[in-house]
Design a protein around this motif. Structure first.
Motif, PDB file in Angstrom:
ATOM      1  N   THR A  47      -1.927  23.040  41.261  1.00  0.00           N
ATOM      2  CA  THR A  47      -2.890  23.730  40.117  1.00  0.00           C
ATOM      3  C   THR A  47      -3.156  23.302  39.310  1.00  0.00           C
ATOM      4  OG1 THR A  47      -2.818  25.480  41.051  1.00  0.00           O
ATOM      5  CG2 THR A  47      -3.628  26.101  38.381  1.00  0.00           C
ATOM      6  N   ALA A  48      -1.577  22.629  37.919  1.00  0.00           N
ATOM      7  CA  ALA A  48      -2.411  21.479  36.991  1.00  0.00           C
ATOM      8  C   ALA A  48      -2.499  20.005  36.571  1.00  0.00           C
ATOM      9  CB  ALA A  48      -0.540  21.716  36.248  1.00  0.00           C
ATOM     10  N   SER A  49      -2.000  19.633  38.225  1.00  0.00           N
ATOM     11  CA  SER A  49      -3.557  17.924  38.236  1.00  0.00           C
ATOM     12  C   SER A  49      -4.904  18.449  38.299  1.00  0.00           C
ATOM     13  CB  SER A  49      -2.853  18.016  39.822  1.00  0.00           C
ATOM     14  OG  SER A  49      -2.986  18.446  40.845  1.00  0.00           O
ATOM     15  N   SER A  50      -5.376  20.022  39.185  1.00  0.00           N
ATOM     16  CA  SER A  50      -6.273  20.079  39.314  1.00  0.00           C
ATOM     17  C   SER A  50      -7.284  20.643  37.752  1.00  0.00           C
ATOM     18  CB  SER A  50      -6.661  21.105  39.931  1.00  0.00           C
ATOM     19  OG  SER A  50      -6.071  20.811  41.429  1.00  0.00           O
ATOM     20  N   ILE A  51      -6.792  20.987  37.174  1.00  0.00           N
ATOM     21  CA  ILE A  51      -6.941  21.413  36.154  1.00  0.00           C
ATOM     22  C   ILE A  51      -7.471  19.937  34.416  1.00  0.00           C
ATOM     23  CG2 ILE A  51      -5.752  22.718  32.621  1.00  0.00           C
ATOM     24  CD1 ILE A  51      -4.485  24.199  34.985  1.00  0.00           C
ATOM     25  N   VAL A  52      -6.209  18.913  34.986  1.00  0.00           N
ATOM     26  CA  VAL A  52      -6.817  17.641  34.663  1.00  0.00           C
ATOM     27  C   VAL A  52      -8.206  17.217  34.406  1.00  0.00           C
ATOM     28  CG1 VAL A  52      -6.371  15.169  34.030  1.00  0.00           C
ATOM     29  CG2 VAL A  52      -4.333  17.021  34.270  1.00  0.00           C
ATOM     30  N   VAL A  53      -8.733  17.380  35.633  1.00  0.00           N
ATOM     31  CA  VAL A  53      -9.912  17.102  36.400  1.00  0.00           C
ATOM     32  C   VAL A  53     -10.776  18.028  35.914  1.00  0.00           C
ATOM     33  CG1 VAL A  53     -11.328  16.593  38.917  1.00  0.00           C
ATOM     34  CG2 VAL A  53      -8.840  15.985  38.626  1.00  0.00           C
ATOM     35  N   SER A  54     -10.504  19.139  35.817  1.00  0.00           N
ATOM     36  CA  SER A  54     -11.672  20.273  34.826  1.00  0.00           C
ATOM     37  C   SER A  54     -11.753  20.035  33.798  1.00  0.00           C
ATOM     38  CB  SER A  54     -10.655  21.599  35.296  1.00  0.00           C
ATOM     39  OG  SER A  54     -11.082  22.163  36.495  1.00  0.00           O
ATOM     40  N   PHE A 229     -18.005  17.837  42.574  1.00  0.00           N
ATOM     41  CA  PHE A 229     -18.252  16.958  40.754  1.00  0.00           C
ATOM     42  C   PHE A 229     -16.085  17.464  40.849  1.00  0.00           C
ATOM     43  CE2 PHE A 229     -22.341  16.230  40.882  1.00  0.00           C
ATOM     44  CZ  PHE A 229     -22.481  14.741  40.348  1.00  0.00           C
ATOM     45  N   GLY A 230     -15.797  18.642  41.673  1.00  0.00           N
ATOM     46  CA  GLY A 230     -14.856  19.235  41.111  1.00  0.00           C
ATOM     47  C   GLY A 230     -14.256  18.876  42.503  1.00  0.00           C
ATOM     48  N   VAL A 231     -13.862  20.034  43.319  1.00  0.00           N
ATOM     49  CA  VAL A 231     -13.297  20.307  44.388  1.00  0.00           C
ATOM     50  C   VAL A 231     -12.924  18.877  44.700  1.00  0.00           C
ATOM     51  CG1 VAL A 231     -12.830  21.253  46.770  1.00  0.00           C
ATOM     52  CG2 VAL A 231     -13.274  22.669  45.116  1.00  0.00           C
ATOM     53  N   ARG A 232     -13.342  18.457  45.310  1.00  0.00           N
ATOM     54  CA  ARG A 232     -13.217  16.684  46.503  1.00  0.00           C
ATOM     55  C   ARG A 232     -12.532  16.396  44.864  1.00  0.00           C
ATOM     56  NH1 ARG A 232     -15.260  15.171  50.997  1.00  0.00           N
ATOM     57  NH2 ARG A 232     -16.671  17.696  50.684  1.00  0.00           N
ATOM     58  N   ASN A 233     -12.985  15.453  44.230  1.00  0.00           N
ATOM     59  CA  ASN A 233     -12.432  14.853  43.645  1.00  0.00           C
ATOM     60  C   ASN A 233     -10.620  15.019  43.249  1.00  0.00           C
ATOM     61  OD1 ASN A 233     -14.144  12.771  43.451  1.00  0.00           O
ATOM     62  ND2 ASN A 233     -14.960  13.576  41.355  1.00  0.00           N
ATOM     63  N   ALA A 234     -10.228  16.062  42.618  1.00  0.00           N
ATOM     64  CA  ALA A 234      -9.431  17.224  42.521  1.00  0.00           C
ATOM     65  C   ALA A 234      -8.655  17.102  43.663  1.00  0.00           C
ATOM     66  CB  ALA A 234      -9.213  18.657  41.671  1.00  0.00           C
ATOM     67  N   ILE A 235      -8.987  17.964  44.424  1.00  0.00           N
ATOM     68  CA  ILE A 235      -7.971  18.608  46.117  1.00  0.00           C
ATOM     69  C   ILE A 235      -8.525  17.444  46.636  1.00  0.00           C
ATOM     70  CG2 ILE A 235      -7.665  20.208  47.743  1.00  0.00           C
ATOM     71  CD1 ILE A 235      -7.372  20.773  44.325  1.00  0.00           C
ATOM     72  N   ILE A 364     -15.562  22.817  36.414  1.00  0.00           N
ATOM     73  CA  ILE A 364     -14.502  23.270  35.723  1.00  0.00           C
ATOM     74  C   ILE A 364     -13.785  24.590  36.625  1.00  0.00           C
ATOM     75  CG2 ILE A 364     -12.978  25.028  33.919  1.00  0.00           C
ATOM     76  CD1 ILE A 364     -16.117  23.172  31.909  1.00  0.00           C
ATOM     77  N   ILE A 365     -14.377  25.822  37.012  1.00  0.00           N
ATOM     78  CA  ILE A 365     -13.995  26.772  37.437  1.00  0.00           C
ATOM     79  C   ILE A 365     -13.374  26.535  38.999  1.00  0.00           C
ATOM     80  CG2 ILE A 365     -14.364  28.488  38.521  1.00  0.00           C
ATOM     81  CD1 ILE A 365     -16.402  29.071  36.834  1.00  0.00           C
ATOM     82  N   GLY A 366     -14.137  25.199  39.431  1.00  0.00           N
ATOM     83  CA  GLY A 366     -14.076  24.673  41.209  1.00  0.00           C
ATOM     84  C   GLY A 366     -12.523  23.995  41.224  1.00  0.00           C
ATOM     85  N   PRO A 367     -12.397  23.286  40.871  1.00  0.00           N
ATOM     86  CA  PRO A 367     -10.884  22.816  40.766  1.00  0.00           C
ATOM     87  C   PRO A 367      -9.492  23.810  40.754  1.00  0.00           C
ATOM     88  CG  PRO A 367     -11.775  20.916  39.958  1.00  0.00           C
ATOM     89  CD  PRO A 367     -12.707  22.881  39.807  1.00  0.00           C
TER      90      PRO A 367
END
Length: 414
Positions: A47-54, A229-235, A364-367
């Motif tokens: 979650t925290a690493s995804s927030i960096v992308v968001s 742009f969100g989930v694919r790059n973050a997850i 923003i929301i997706g990741p």
């Protein structure tokens, strides 16, 4: 079918922006495979690493209205150049982040510069692209991003083996190179209306919302931002690290393998995207926008939902290619539809900014949502929800009007 004039050439100013887009995408692709792992190196979860992308998309969203006003006041070129320099400086600072919070702040600041050059480029392309080749222009511009995006993740995965900070330094240099290209080759270009030219009427968000196609584009833009742009790059890099790479390897080898696998998956997604863009860009000007938007959403959504079920690298590669093909079919038709809606007789700044904000909101929301599902559930659940949201974006397009006139091709007397 309409028959666009093949002799209509893409303006020189757009080719300069295309060259710059390639350099930007090449650099951005360098950091995509390593950013989530870099965040986790500070001892945080998914979650925290995804927030960096968001955070990057969040700052883009917050600064979008101010960026539009700066463009209206100072012109596209100064804001474009300033945006590139801001992202370069923030990326360089990211390479030397000493804590998770420094990483979050430095990466977030880059979003301010990103929205400056993105909106500037979008406004120029809408205004400068001849109507008969709008989809072709959108396709070529987006293909420049994606060709750079094909090589970027692969090279970024290799650079990640030298250290997770190295790709950020290289990206900062690439952005300064892109700024130099625009500064030199658009130095004498006239990118603003001449004094005394009539002021174009403004297309407001309310004007756009009255159009069914604009409402549908906002919905698909939101899901595109969420998924691609969100989930694919973050997850996806975290998924590759946790599921695909052998956990029994020593730490150094495992980190290298993780970067390489994540880079390969993102690179083949970009390659599939480039193929979809090329085909849709060439034919959307002939057969209309809706078929490619709807088909792209369905293909991308189904492939994304299935990604969470992959248990080996070949399956992940195949699903990434298919998802890229779907996203590539969607993007040029969606951008061309927006250009059709705005037209050349109106200033579409507010309406275009609102569309861009819908994409950033999804990114923003997706990741964050996907990261929470990973921490509390599973990767398969995160990808399944993302795929479902993408497919649901088809619904408003089914009721939307076709923005591009479609008629029977008139035989050439010759």
């Amino acid at each position: 079918m309409t028959s666009p004039d093949a002799r209509v050439r893409i303006p020189r100013e757009i080719w300069v922006l295309i060259a710059s887009a390639f350099v930007i995408a090449l650099g951005f692709g360098l950091i995509t495979p390593v950013l989530p792992q870099f965040a986790q190196s500070f001892g945080v979860g998914a979650t925290a690493s995804s927030i960096v992308v968001s955070a990057f998309a969040f700052m883009r969203l917050c600064f979008a209205p101010a960026g539009g006003r700066l463009i209206a006041r100072l012109g596209e070129r100064p804001i474009y150049l300033s945006g590139l320099v801001i992202v370069a400086l923030s990326t360089g600072a990211t390479a030397f982040a000493g804590s998770y919070w420094q990483l979050l702040v430095f990466r977030g600041l880059g979003g301010i510069g990103s929205v400056m050059f993105t909106v500037s480029a979008m406004a120029l392309i809408v205004r400068l692209a001849p109507p008969s080749v709008r989809a072709r222009v959108s396709s070529v511009y987006a293909s420049a991003f994606l060709i750079g995006g094909v090589g970027g993740p692969a090279v970024g995965g290799l650079l990640g083996g030298l250290g997770l900070r190295v790709p950020f330094i290289v990206y900062a240099v690439a952005l300064l190179l892109a700024a130099t290209i625009v500064f030199v080759f658009l130095k004498d270009a006239s990118l603003r209306p001449k004094p005394g030219d009539p002021v174009l009427p403004v297309m407001t968000v309310r004007d756009g919302w009255a159009d069914s196609a604009y409402r549908a584009a906002v919905a698909s833009g939101f899901t595109n931002g969420w998924a691609n742009f969100g989930v694919r790059n973050a997850i996806l890099p975290l998924f590759a690290a946790a599921v695909i790479v052998d956990s029994s390897l020593d730490q150094s080898t495992r980190e290298t393998q993780q970067a390489l696998v994540a880079g390969a998956a993102l690179a083949v997604f970009a390659a599939g995207n480039a193929v979809g863009l090329t085909f849709a860009g060439r034919t959307s000007d002939k057969v209309g926008r809706k078929p490619y938007v709807i088909g792209g959403l369905v293909v991308s959504g189904v492939a994304t939902a299935a990604t969470g079920l992959a248990t080996n690298l070949p399956t992940l590669i195949v699903l990434s290619v298919v998802a890229g093909l779907g996203a590539g079919s969607l993007n040029p038709a969606q951008q061309a539809a927006l250009a059709d809606i705005v037209g050349r007789e109106r200033n579409g700044g507010p309406a275009l900014a609102a569309f861009q904000m819908s994409m950033d909101t999804g990114a923003i929301i997706g990741p964050v949502v996907a990261g929470m599902l990973v921490d509390r559930g599973s990767y398969s659940l995160a990808f399944a929800l993302t795929g479902l949201i993408t497919v649901l974006a088809v619904l408003p397009w089914l009721r939307a009007r076709e923005t591009h006139p479609v008629r029977e091709r008139v035989p050439d007397p010759a």
